[in-house]
Motif scaffolding. Structure first.
Motif, PDB file in Angstrom:
ATOM      1  N   ALA A 116       0.834  -1.205   0.000  1.00 23.65           N
ATOM      2  CA  ALA A 116       0.000   0.000   0.000  1.00 23.65           C
ATOM      3  C   ALA A 116       0.867   1.253   0.000  1.00 23.65           C
ATOM      4  O   ALA A 116       0.474   2.300  -0.531  1.00 23.65           O
ATOM      5  N   LYS A 117       2.029   1.138   0.586  1.00 24.77           N
ATOM      6  CA  LYS A 117       2.945   2.284   0.646  1.00 24.77           C
ATOM      7  C   LYS A 117       3.448   2.662  -0.744  1.00 24.77           C
ATOM      8  O   LYS A 117       3.690   3.832  -1.046  1.00 24.77           O
ATOM      9  N   LYS A 118       3.567   1.663  -1.643  1.00 24.94           N
ATOM     10  CA  LYS A 118       4.071   1.913  -2.994  1.00 24.94           C
ATOM     11  C   LYS A 118       2.954   2.231  -3.994  1.00 24.94           C
ATOM     12  O   LYS A 118       3.235   2.564  -5.142  1.00 24.94           O
ATOM     13  N   GLY A 119       1.685   2.057  -3.553  1.00 26.49           N
ATOM     14  CA  GLY A 119       0.582   2.335  -4.454  1.00 26.49           C
ATOM     15  C   GLY A 119      -0.292   1.141  -4.756  1.00 26.49           C
ATOM     16  O   GLY A 119      -1.175   1.213  -5.608  1.00 26.49           O
ATOM     17  N   SER A 120      -0.042   0.004  -4.095  1.00 25.66           N
ATOM     18  CA  SER A 120      -0.803  -1.219  -4.325  1.00 25.66           C
ATOM     19  C   SER A 120      -0.731  -1.594  -5.808  1.00 25.66           C
ATOM     20  O   SER A 120       0.332  -1.499  -6.418  1.00 25.66           O
ATOM     21  N   ILE A 121      -1.856  -1.977  -6.431  1.00 28.06           N
ATOM     22  CA  ILE A 121      -1.791  -2.432  -7.819  1.00 28.06           C
ATOM     23  C   ILE A 121      -1.804  -1.255  -8.806  1.00 28.06           C
ATOM     24  O   ILE A 121      -1.891  -1.474 -10.020  1.00 28.06           O
TER      25      ILE A 121
ATOM     26  N   GLU B 267      -4.357  -0.033 -14.433  1.00 28.68           N
ATOM     27  CA  GLU B 267      -4.538   0.697 -15.683  1.00 28.68           C
ATOM     28  C   GLU B 267      -4.835  -0.258 -16.836  1.00 28.68           C
ATOM     29  O   GLU B 267      -5.677   0.019 -17.702  1.00 28.68           O
ATOM     30  N   LYS B 268      -4.145  -1.389 -16.860  1.00 28.29           N
ATOM     31  CA  LYS B 268      -4.327  -2.339 -17.957  1.00 28.29           C
ATOM     32  C   LYS B 268      -5.733  -2.942 -17.962  1.00 28.29           C
ATOM     33  O   LYS B 268      -6.347  -3.110 -19.031  1.00 28.29           O
ATOM     34  N   LEU B 269      -6.261  -3.277 -16.780  1.00 34.18           N
ATOM     35  CA  LEU B 269      -7.620  -3.826 -16.752  1.00 34.18           C
ATOM     36  C   LEU B 269      -8.639  -2.771 -17.166  1.00 34.18           C
ATOM     37  O   LEU B 269      -9.592  -3.075 -17.896  1.00 34.18           O
ATOM     38  N   ASP B 270      -8.456  -1.531 -16.723  1.00 30.29           N
ATOM     39  CA  ASP B 270      -9.343  -0.452 -17.165  1.00 30.29           C
ATOM     40  C   ASP B 270      -9.289  -0.293 -18.678  1.00 30.29           C
ATOM     41  O   ASP B 270     -10.320  -0.128 -19.344  1.00 30.29           O
ATOM     42  N   LEU B 271      -8.089  -0.352 -19.249  1.00 33.21           N
ATOM     43  CA  LEU B 271      -7.953  -0.234 -20.699  1.00 33.21           C
ATOM     44  C   LEU B 271      -8.636  -1.396 -21.419  1.00 33.21           C
ATOM     45  O   LEU B 271      -9.307  -1.204 -22.440  1.00 33.21           O
TER      46      LEU B 271
ATOM     47  N   MET C 163     -11.147  -3.002 -20.576  1.00 36.33           N
ATOM     48  CA  MET C 163     -12.591  -2.809 -20.509  1.00 36.33           C
ATOM     49  C   MET C 163     -13.030  -1.475 -21.115  1.00 36.33           C
ATOM     50  O   MET C 163     -14.173  -1.056 -20.945  1.00 36.33           O
ATOM     51  N   SER C 164     -12.084  -0.806 -21.814  1.00 36.74           N
ATOM     52  CA  SER C 164     -12.373   0.479 -22.484  1.00 36.74           C
ATOM     53  C   SER C 164     -12.893   1.527 -21.503  1.00 36.74           C
ATOM     54  O   SER C 164     -13.736   2.360 -21.847  1.00 36.74           O
ATOM     55  N   ARG C 165     -12.367   1.492 -20.286  1.00 36.40           N
ATOM     56  CA  ARG C 165     -12.747   2.483 -19.273  1.00 36.40           C
ATOM     57  C   ARG C 165     -11.650   3.537 -19.195  1.00 36.40           C
ATOM     58  O   ARG C 165     -10.718   3.454 -18.389  1.00 36.40           O
ATOM     59  N   TYR C 166     -11.741   4.521 -20.062  1.00 39.17           N
ATOM     60  CA  TYR C 166     -10.694   5.541 -20.135  1.00 39.17           C
ATOM     61  C   TYR C 166     -10.818   6.596 -19.036  1.00 39.17           C
ATOM     62  O   TYR C 166     -10.004   7.511 -18.964  1.00 39.17           O
ATOM     63  N   ASP C 167     -11.829   6.438 -18.193  1.00 35.44           N
ATOM     64  CA  ASP C 167     -11.914   7.251 -16.973  1.00 35.44           C
ATOM     65  C   ASP C 167     -11.218   6.561 -15.806  1.00 35.44           C
ATOM     66  O   ASP C 167     -11.142   7.104 -14.711  1.00 35.44           O
ATOM     67  N   TYR C 168     -10.741   5.354 -16.011  1.00 34.28           N
ATOM     68  CA  TYR C 168      -9.912   4.590 -15.069  1.00 34.28           C
ATOM     69  C   TYR C 168     -10.538   4.468 -13.669  1.00 34.28           C
ATOM     70  O   TYR C 168      -9.975   4.912 -12.669  1.00 34.28           O
ATOM     71  N   PRO C 169     -11.690   3.830 -13.594  1.00 33.18           N
ATOM     72  CA  PRO C 169     -12.340   3.687 -12.278  1.00 33.18           C
ATOM     73  C   PRO C 169     -11.571   2.806 -11.300  1.00 33.18           C
ATOM     74  O   PRO C 169     -11.575   3.070 -10.088  1.00 33.18           O
ATOM     75  N   LEU C 170     -10.902   1.742 -11.798  1.00 32.69           N
ATOM     76  CA  LEU C 170     -10.145   0.889 -10.879  1.00 32.69           C
ATOM     77  C   LEU C 170      -8.936   1.644 -10.339  1.00 32.69           C
ATOM     78  O   LEU C 170      -8.615   1.544  -9.145  1.00 32.69           O
TER      79      LEU C 170
END
Length: 358
Positions: A69-74, A111-115, A117-124
């Motif tokens: 979590a300190k590094k930013g998680s996933i 970022e890759k999973l958002d991409l 799923m074509s979610r360019y608002d990056y909800p994850l």
């Protein structure tokens, strides 16, 4: 290192309903340490329990990162020349369509999973931003997600998938492990079965606080579950291997017990039906963590396992059944737990099944 296999701060597991009350039973364990929490029909007779056993692993129990979590998680861009996990500037649709596969490969797992799923608002990515914090303790991460994920799912292999706009998104094995681990950590709402209570004190506190962390997971109940689950059923479970505040979650995949003393007199606090005790040394084998890699790790030096040795006494009644136990070694587990295997993925993780090798 010490912080590889750790439960995230604040993540607690609820006990099943019958485990929250102390049972009026002859055995030495309390309700929150009863083997029935993990299932009915367990064998309690010592002579019917194997002294060693291993989980049928197949392509499971793979090593993976704990995604600090300190590094930013996933959100951590582990495969980039400059590794960052905060203040990400994720590509727009137009930018992603112009990026090479090599450039896309440097993005964070989220970022890759958002991409994909074509979610360019990056909800994850935004969700993970709310979980990770630079001020987190170094041991805080999502190994409470990695532990069940590695027990239930085959090791994922690298994949190249194309989204609706024709963007080819490359996933390394480490990316997919991050995503399935995060899913189990925060999105797998299936409840858990937990024996023993989490200790919130450190050994430095001393006194009653530290003593209260010693015996809530009864050694006899623990041995029953270990020998039944791993020895007879060939199934693993997750264990916090540190008895104090920090939580070291590991998937248990094997054990070997040795009886080192027999026909001992029952202890003063033994179960009322105990007629003798035996001393047992048990060596636990567990899968361990490793840094994320692009390729798979099983069969390589990046696949890690570890062991831990515990010594305890088992209380036996006149039928040879285990009715209690006491820890003797300074090291002992804090609690053990399980969650059901995830079979459906929805929401932000709808596309996750196509990344898995199940």
């Amino acid at each position: 290192m010490k912080f590889i296999s750790i439960l995230s701060i604040g993540i607690l597991f609820s006990l099943s309903g019958f485990a929250q009350e102390e049972k009026l039973i002859n055995e030495a364990w309390k309700g929150f340490s009863d083997p029935q929490i993990f299932g009915s029909g367990f064998t309690h007779k010592l002579n019917d329990l194997p002294l060693e056993g291993n989980v049928d692993l197949g392509n499971r129990a793979w090593s993976g990162d704990y995604w600090s979590a300190k590094k930013g998680s996933i959100n951590y861009r582990w495969n980039a020349p400059t590794k960052i996990g905060y203040k990400l500037v994720s590509p727009s649709k137009a930018e992603a369509q112009k990026m090479t596969e090599a450039e896309l490969a440097t993005l964070a797992p989220s970022e890759k999973l958002d991409l994909l799923m074509s979610r360019y608002d990056y909800p994850l990515v935004r969700e993970v931003d709310g979980v990770a914090t630079p001020t987190a303790s170094i041991w805080a991460g999502i190994c409470h997600g990695w532990s069940p994920a590695t027990l239930y799912h085959n090791e994922p292999a690298p994949k190249l998938l194309t989204n609706a706009e024709g963007v080819k998104v490359p996933f390394g094995s480490g990316d997919i492990k991050a995503l399935i681990s995060y899913y189990y950590a925060f999105h797998h709402d299936a409840g858990s079965d937990q024996m023993g209570l989490r200790c919130f004190f450190g050994p430095w506190t001393g006194g009653a606080a530290a003593r209260g962390c010693q015996e809530d997971l009864n050694a006899g109940a623990f041995h029953i579950v270990l020998a039944n689950k791993v020895g007879l059923q060939k199934e693993g479970f997750v264990m916090d291997m540190d008895r104090y505040r920090e939580v070291w979650n590991h998937p248990i995949i094997g054990y070997k017990s040795t009886v080192v003393a027999n026909n001992l007199q029952p202890s003063r606090d033994a179960a009322t039906t105990a007629v003798k005790e035996i001393r047992v040394k048990t060596v636990i084998t567990h899968a361990d963590g490793s840094a994320p890699t692009w390729g798979t790790v099983i069969g390589t030096d990046n696949q890690k396992t570890g062991t831990q040795e515990y010594t305890y006494r088992l209380e036996l009644n006149n039928e040879g059944k285990i009715v209690g136990g006491t820890w003797e070694s300074a090291k002992r587990p804090d609690f053990i737990w399980n969650v059901p295997r995830a079979t459906e993925f929805s929401g932000l993780f709808t596309a996750l099944p196509v990344l898995l090798n199940d």
